[in-house]
Structure formats: C-alpha cells, structure tokens
Design an enzyme around this catalytic site. Structure first.
Site, PDB file in Angstrom:
ATOM      1  N   ARG A  26      12.725   3.430  -0.742  1.00 13.81           N
ATOM      2  CA  ARG A  26      11.373   3.386  -1.311  1.00 13.81           C
ATOM      3  C   ARG A  26      11.388   3.701  -2.803  1.00 13.81           C
ATOM      4  NH1 ARG A  26       8.011   7.474   2.099  1.00 13.81           N
ATOM      5  NH2 ARG A  26       6.252   6.611   0.946  1.00 13.81           N
ATOM      6  N   HIS A  32       4.789  -8.360  -4.710  1.00 10.93           N
ATOM      7  CA  HIS A  32       3.427  -8.717  -4.276  1.00 10.93           C
ATOM      8  C   HIS A  32       3.155 -10.190  -4.555  1.00 10.93           C
ATOM      9  CE1 HIS A  32       1.425  -4.805  -3.306  1.00 10.93           C
ATOM     10  NE2 HIS A  32       2.531  -4.367  -3.881  1.00 10.93           N
ATOM     11  N   ILE A  55       5.358  -3.207  -7.496  1.00  3.10           N
ATOM     12  CA  ILE A  55       4.542  -1.993  -7.667  1.00  3.10           C
ATOM     13  C   ILE A  55       5.168  -0.880  -6.831  1.00  3.10           C
ATOM     14  CG2 ILE A  55       2.242  -0.985  -7.441  1.00  3.10           C
ATOM     15  CD1 ILE A  55       1.112  -3.862  -7.556  1.00  3.10           C
ATOM     16  N   ARG A  56       5.805   0.069  -7.489  1.00  2.00           N
ATOM     17  CA  ARG A  56       6.511   1.146  -6.776  1.00  2.00           C
ATOM     18  C   ARG A  56       7.236   0.563  -5.553  1.00  2.00           C
ATOM     19  NH1 ARG A  56       5.471   6.252  -7.783  1.00  2.00           N
ATOM     20  NH2 ARG A  56       5.416   6.909  -5.622  1.00  2.00           N
ATOM     21  N   CYS A  64       5.966  -5.419   0.631  1.00  2.34           N
ATOM     22  CA  CYS A  64       6.112  -4.074   0.073  1.00  2.34           C
ATOM     23  C   CYS A  64       5.967  -2.992   1.156  1.00  2.34           C
ATOM     24  CB  CYS A  64       5.123  -3.941  -1.070  1.00  2.34           C
ATOM     25  SG  CYS A  64       5.720  -2.848  -2.344  1.00  2.34           S
ATOM     26  N   GLY A 115       0.848  -1.185   0.000  1.00  2.75           N
ATOM     27  CA  GLY A 115       0.000   0.000   0.000  1.00  2.75           C
ATOM     28  C   GLY A 115       0.883   1.233   0.000  1.00  2.75           C
ATOM     29  N   GLU A 116       0.493   2.245   0.746  1.00  2.00           N
ATOM     30  CA  GLU A 116       1.274   3.490   0.769  1.00  2.00           C
ATOM     31  C   GLU A 116       1.687   3.740   2.225  1.00  2.00           C
ATOM     32  OE1 GLU A 116       3.332   6.641   0.170  1.00  2.00           O
ATOM     33  OE2 GLU A 116       1.558   6.974   1.418  1.00  2.00           O
ATOM     34  N   GLU A 151       0.944 -12.023  -3.522  1.00  2.00           N
ATOM     35  CA  GLU A 151      -0.500 -12.351  -3.558  1.00  2.00           C
ATOM     36  C   GLU A 151      -1.095 -12.060  -4.926  1.00  2.00           C
ATOM     37  OE1 GLU A 151       0.825  -9.653  -2.559  1.00  2.00           O
ATOM     38  OE2 GLU A 151      -0.536  -7.933  -2.693  1.00  2.00           O
TER      39      GLU A 151
HETATM   40  N1  GLN Z   1       5.651   2.971  -2.749  1.00  2.00           N
HETATM   41  C1  GLN Z   1       4.968   2.539  -1.570  1.00  2.00           C
HETATM   42  C2  GLN Z   1       5.530   3.246  -0.343  1.00  2.00           C
HETATM   43  O1  GLN Z   1       6.506   3.832  -0.347  1.00  2.00           O
HETATM   44  C3  GLN Z   1       5.027   1.041  -1.385  1.00  2.00           C
HETATM   45  C4  GLN Z   1       4.393   0.351  -2.573  1.00  2.00           C
HETATM   46  C5  GLN Z   1       3.732  -0.962  -2.298  1.00  2.00           C
HETATM   47  O2  GLN Z   1       3.468  -1.323  -1.142  1.00  2.00           O
HETATM   48  N2  GLN Z   1       3.373  -1.641  -3.347  1.00  2.00           N
HETATM   49  O3  GLN Z   1       5.032   3.253   0.691  1.00  2.00           O
END
Ligand code: GLN
Length: 202
Positions: free
Chosen positions: A110, A172, A136-137, A83, A51-52, A174
């Site tokens: 990050r 990820h 993903i990022r 992540c 997530g973020e 999942e």
């Molecule tokens: N870019 C997100 C962060 O810095 C992490 C990305 C993710 O969990 N897929 O928090």
C-alpha cells in the site's frame, strides 16, 4: 438484465465510485449504486472503486458484505477493481499488513509510490489510447501469481492486470481521458451476460 445493455453495480460504501458511473454511462452501460448485499443479485458486473481500504473493510463487516462479495467474484461475473479494490482482492497486503480476500493472485504494497509525492500522473497508452495514469496513494503490485496477465506496466511494475473475470488497475482509469479500460470491462460484461443467458435460456 434485459437486452444487451450491461447493468453495472458500483460498490458505493466508500470511495470514488461516482466517476466510474459517469464514464460507464457515457459508454452505454446502465449503472446502479450497490449499498446492500442483496443488490449484487441484480447486476451483470461490479466496480470496486478506489478509496481507503481500511475504512472499506470496516464497512464491509458492518454491512455483512464479505461473503456476498466473494460469491459475486467467484460467480465469474466481471469485476473492475481499482486501487483500493485491488488491495481488497489481493492475496497479500503489506505496508501495513491487512486482511484481504485473496481472490486475485497478486501481492500489493500500500501507499507504495513515495512519501512526498503521494499522487502523480504519468503519460501512458493502452489499446490505442494515450492518456495520463493517475496514481493516488496507490498500491504497487509486487508479485503476480499464475494466470495473472499483465496488460500494462509503468516503471517496471504491473499497473493493469487481468485474472479471469477480474480486471485490476492500481491507478484511477476513471479520472483520466482513458476509456479503453472501461470499454474492455463492458466487453467482458457483455460476453459473460451472453453466456449466462445461453445457460439459462433467458
Ligand atoms: N491508499 C489507499 C489504501 O491503502 C488506496 C488509495 C486509492 O484507492 N486511491 O487503502
């Protein structure tokens, strides 16, 4: 926490917890969404999803989750961090620097896998399964400390590590066709459940 079925909590404050739940249920686990600290008492294992992380930290503060989460990780019950979850548990976070729990002896950078292509997939295999690693990022693990075992690498970086009861993936797991990582996590949960039942005589 009856019988042999592990009851797995999904931290459901923010992010991609749903797909973890679906996969864990197909593997025979019971899952429950954790939105309040007291719910941590009723689970055998916990998923910290992607997530973020900046948003997550705000929600952790708003719901007074930091101390209960720390206590959960330190209780020895298994934690699958993916992540954002890895960023939360890391010792040091850069790009930009951010507070973290320091419970997993790794440093992470990050959003470390490039600007134009921030999300990508790469073929890999683990425990006899071949699958796409979905980034993903994603953060990059730039240092692993003592006692951290690297279970999978990609491009020279650790992408799946284990430190005691913590299993941590920068991708990820999942979201691909991989089940091996969640199966390993459930195996850890079963073992820790057996140990705690033996201790309490339940
Ligand atoms: N870019 C997100 C962060 O810095 C992490 C990305 C993710 O969990 N897929 O928090």
């Amino acid at each position: 926490m009856a019988g042999n079925t592990s009851r797995v909590g999904l931290l459901a404050l923010q992010g991609a917890f749903d797909a973890h739940g679906r996969l864990l249920r197909t593997l025979g686990a019971e899952t429950t969404e954790v939105r309040l600290p007291a719910q941590l008492d009723d689970i055998d294992a916990l998923v910290l999803p992607g997530g973020e992380s900046t948003t997550l930290l705000k929600l952790i503060d708003a719901f007074a989750f930091e101390e209960p989460l720390r206590a959960f990780v330190q209780s020895g019950r298994p934690v699958l961090a993916t992540c954002m979850g890895v960023i939360l548990l890391a010792e040091n976070v850069t790009n930009p620097p951010q507070r973290s729990f320091g419970l997993l002896p790794v440093d992470v950078e990050r959003n470390s896998y490039g600007r134009q292509v921030e999300s990508f997939e790469a073929r890999s295999s683990f425990a006899g399964e071949t699958f796409d690693l979905v980034f993903i990022r994603a953060p990059r693990i730039t240092r692993t400390g003592p006692g951290v075992e690297t279970l999978l690498e990609h491009g020279g970086d650790p992408v799946l590590v284990r430190h005691g009861n913590i299993l941590a993936a920068t991708f990820h797991p999942e979201l691909g066709e991989c089940t091996a990582i969640h199966r390993l996590f459930l195996e850890m949960a079963k073992q820790s459940g057996r140990l705690s039942r033996a201790r309490t005589g339940a």
